[in-house]
Design a protein around this motif. Structure first.
Motif, mmCIF file in Angstrom:
data_model
loop_
_atom_site.group_PDB
_atom_site.id
_atom_site.type_symbol
_atom_site.label_atom_id
_atom_site.label_comp_id
_atom_site.label_asym_id
_atom_site.label_seq_id
_atom_site.Cartn_x
_atom_site.Cartn_y
_atom_site.Cartn_z
ATOM 1 N N CYS A 203 0.827 -1.205 0.000
ATOM 2 C CA CYS A 203 0.000 0.000 0.000
ATOM 3 C C CYS A 203 0.862 1.256 0.000
ATOM 4 O O CYS A 203 2.057 1.203 0.262
ATOM 5 C CB CYS A 203 -0.951 0.009 1.195
ATOM 6 N N GLU B 27 0.933 4.524 2.134
ATOM 7 C CA GLU B 27 0.392 5.048 3.384
ATOM 8 C C GLU B 27 0.748 6.520 3.526
ATOM 9 O O GLU B 27 1.918 6.892 3.534
ATOM 10 C CB GLU B 27 0.924 4.267 4.576
ATOM 11 N N MET C 246 -9.260 1.318 -3.615
ATOM 12 C CA MET C 246 -9.424 0.524 -2.398
ATOM 13 C C MET C 246 -8.596 1.203 -1.317
ATOM 14 O O MET C 246 -7.363 1.297 -1.452
ATOM 15 C CB MET C 246 -8.944 -0.914 -2.629
ATOM 16 N N VAL C 247 -9.264 1.719 -0.284
ATOM 17 C CA VAL C 247 -8.594 2.520 0.739
ATOM 18 C C VAL C 247 -9.017 2.114 2.149
ATOM 19 O O VAL C 247 -10.024 1.429 2.339
ATOM 20 C CB VAL C 247 -8.867 4.029 0.560
ATOM 21 N N GLU C 248 -8.255 2.601 3.095
ATOM 22 C CA GLU C 248 -8.563 2.454 4.522
ATOM 23 C C GLU C 248 -8.056 3.721 5.202
ATOM 24 O O GLU C 248 -7.006 4.245 4.833
ATOM 25 C CB GLU C 248 -7.832 1.228 5.078
ATOM 26 N N LYS D 284 -12.436 0.221 7.681
ATOM 27 C CA LYS D 284 -11.523 -0.752 7.081
ATOM 28 C C LYS D 284 -11.632 -0.771 5.569
ATOM 29 O O LYS D 284 -12.603 -0.308 4.994
ATOM 30 C CB LYS D 284 -11.795 -2.151 7.642
ATOM 31 N N LYS D 285 -10.639 -1.293 4.952
ATOM 32 C CA LYS D 285 -10.461 -1.471 3.509
ATOM 33 C C LYS D 285 -11.775 -1.526 2.717
ATOM 34 O O LYS D 285 -12.417 -2.562 2.652
ATOM 35 C CB LYS D 285 -9.658 -2.752 3.319
ATOM 36 N N ASP D 286 -12.153 -0.400 2.146
ATOM 37 C CA ASP D 286 -13.385 -0.279 1.369
ATOM 38 C C ASP D 286 -13.094 0.385 0.031
ATOM 39 O O ASP D 286 -12.195 1.210 -0.065
ATOM 40 C CB ASP D 286 -14.403 0.603 2.102
ATOM 41 N N LYS E 123 -4.536 4.818 3.849
ATOM 42 C CA LYS E 123 -3.816 3.751 3.153
ATOM 43 C C LYS E 123 -4.515 3.504 1.825
ATOM 44 O O LYS E 123 -5.728 3.281 1.790
ATOM 45 C CB LYS E 123 -3.809 2.460 3.970
ATOM 46 N N TYR F 239 -4.572 0.928 -1.181
ATOM 47 C CA TYR F 239 -4.116 -0.417 -1.538
ATOM 48 C C TYR F 239 -3.992 -0.587 -3.047
ATOM 49 O O TYR F 239 -3.084 -1.253 -3.523
ATOM 50 C CB TYR F 239 -5.055 -1.472 -0.964
#
Length: 167
Positions: free
Chosen positions: A49, A51, A77-79, A116-118, A157, A159
């Motif tokens: 990722c 960051e 796709m991020v968090e 979280k990662k969405d 983050k 991804y």
């Protein structure tokens, strides 16, 4: 001491990796242009990722080759980490256009710390870009931006970015 560029320039071998059916292209962080991406005060970029440590100017962009007469969906796709900051009331824009001279379409997204990662934008707000059959510049330019507020932001983050051919 040689000068090192402060921005990460996309590695072209990482940016046009379409699956065999040419329906989905996944772009990893090293395949993206990241403003201040080569400066460890602002970003930490690994194979997994990118960051964000802190920036006031968020600009992450890329481009892929597309085909005439198709519609594509763009998403990231991020968090946002629990200790992320600067996102509360700030819109982040996912933008895309066909060709250098095309007009951008965008979706405004709010990011929440601890989420979280969405994918953004979410499925209900998906960003669809149509490539007309008479288009001559077949590059889809896309990005994730927050350059207007002047607020410092961190804890994001990224991804990957995805470009998906709509069936």
């Amino acid at each position: 001491m040689p000068f090192r560029k402060p921005h990460q320039t996309a590695d072209p071998t990482e940016s046009n990796k379409w699956n065999d059916a040419k329906t989905e292209c996944m772009i990893q962080p090293k395949g993206l242009n990241i403003i201040w991406g080569n400066d460890p005060r602002y970003w930490k970029i690994t194979n997994d990722c990118a960051e964000l440590i802190q920036v006031s100017w968020l600009e992450v962009s890329g481009k892929v080759k597309v085909e005439k007469g198709n519609t594509y969906i763009v998403k990231f796709m991020v968090e946002v980490k629990q200790d992320g900051f600067g996102w509360g009331s700030t819109d982040v824009l996912v933008m895309a256009k066909v060709g250098k001279k095309g007009l951008y379409k965008y979706e405004a997204v709010k990011l929440d710390c601890g989420k979280k990662k969405d994918p953004i934008p979410e499925v209900k707000d998906k960003l669809e870009i149509e490539v007309k059959s008479d288009e001559t510049d077949l590059e889809l330019h896309f990005g994730l931006y927050e350059v207007w507020s002047g607020k410092w932001k961190g804890g994001l983050k990224i991804y990957n970015a995805e470009v998906v051919k709509k069936s």
